[in-house]
Motif scaffolding. Sequence first.
Motif, PDB file in Angstrom:
ATOM      1  N   ARG A   1      48.222   5.269 113.965  1.00 30.88           N
ATOM      2  CA  ARG A   1      49.642   5.700 112.887  1.00 30.88           C
ATOM      3  C   ARG A   1      50.532   6.016 113.710  1.00 30.88           C
ATOM      4  N   GLY A   2      50.922   6.070 115.248  1.00 31.83           N
ATOM      5  CA  GLY A   2      52.041   6.362 116.584  1.00 31.83           C
ATOM      6  C   GLY A   2      52.600   7.791 116.178  1.00 31.83           C
ATOM      7  N   VAL A   3      53.593   7.915 116.718  1.00 32.04           N
ATOM      8  CA  VAL A   3      53.659   9.542 117.341  1.00 32.04           C
ATOM      9  C   VAL A   3      53.738  10.374 116.375  1.00 32.04           C
ATOM     10  N   GLU A   4      52.776  11.120 115.742  1.00 32.70           N
ATOM     11  CA  GLU A   4      52.858  12.355 115.072  1.00 32.70           C
ATOM     12  C   GLU A   4      53.835  13.460 115.069  1.00 32.70           C
ATOM     13  N   ARG A   5      54.383  14.163 113.922  1.00 30.52           N
ATOM     14  CA  ARG A   5      55.081  14.930 114.127  1.00 30.52           C
ATOM     15  C   ARG A   5      54.759  16.504 115.068  1.00 30.52           C
ATOM     16  N   ASP A   6      54.603  17.175 115.512  1.00 31.27           N
ATOM     17  CA  ASP A   6      53.680  18.410 116.073  1.00 31.27           C
ATOM     18  C   ASP A   6      53.543  18.932 115.040  1.00 31.27           C
ATOM     19  N   PRO A   7      52.175  19.910 115.097  1.00 31.79           N
ATOM     20  CA  PRO A   7      51.451  20.773 113.854  1.00 31.79           C
ATOM     21  C   PRO A   7      52.609  21.636 113.582  1.00 31.79           C
ATOM     22  N   GLU A   8      52.201  22.278 112.588  1.00 34.00           N
ATOM     23  CA  GLU A   8      53.551  23.386 111.820  1.00 34.00           C
ATOM     24  C   GLU A   8      52.925  24.537 112.385  1.00 34.00           C
TER      25      GLU A   8
END
Length: 190
Positions: free
Chosen positions: A168-175
């Motif tokens: 899915r590519g680069v993901e957001r940082d975890p919460e």
Amino acid sequence: MTSNQRGLDPRTQKAWVSAIEKENQLRLKWFTKNMDRLNRIANKENTRKVPQEVKDKFDNDLVESYKNVQRFPKIKVDDAPLIEPKAMQGIMKPVDPAVTKLIYTGENKDGRLNYLHERVKLLPDDRYYFPEVSSFEYGWKTWNYAKNIKKTGFGRQQIVKESFYRRRGVERDPEWYKEPAGYTPTVCNG
């Protein structure tokens, strides 16, 4: 024997020489003792002869096996491509007119570069009538056959790509991840 000395020292050389001479004498003694028996074995007539009927039967079976072999018709993969009359004079196939116009459409030398960039995108099979240099011979016209090749289960696979890179590519940082606090007038450093 010292560590800086190479090879064998004279005492061990004499021991090796005497062992080799002793072995040669034993071999010669055995050969002279068994010479009569060896000559009889070497000059003995061959008593195992194949009867003529067996030879004839083998020949007939071999001929019958060739007569009864299942024959398959030759499959034509591709018809020979038609050779254009211009091919007899030139090495390269004619260039597409749209690509040829690129030479005259650029500023300064950009047209020439654009033409070359477009021309190099074609495979050598599509640019030349026959392999001009020896490096073209490897892989010449293989794209026709590559379409029919099936993937094997034992071939090389892209293990690193599948296990390391994310689909899915680069993901957001975890919460739960937050930036570290910096020194600002509103934050105490104490």
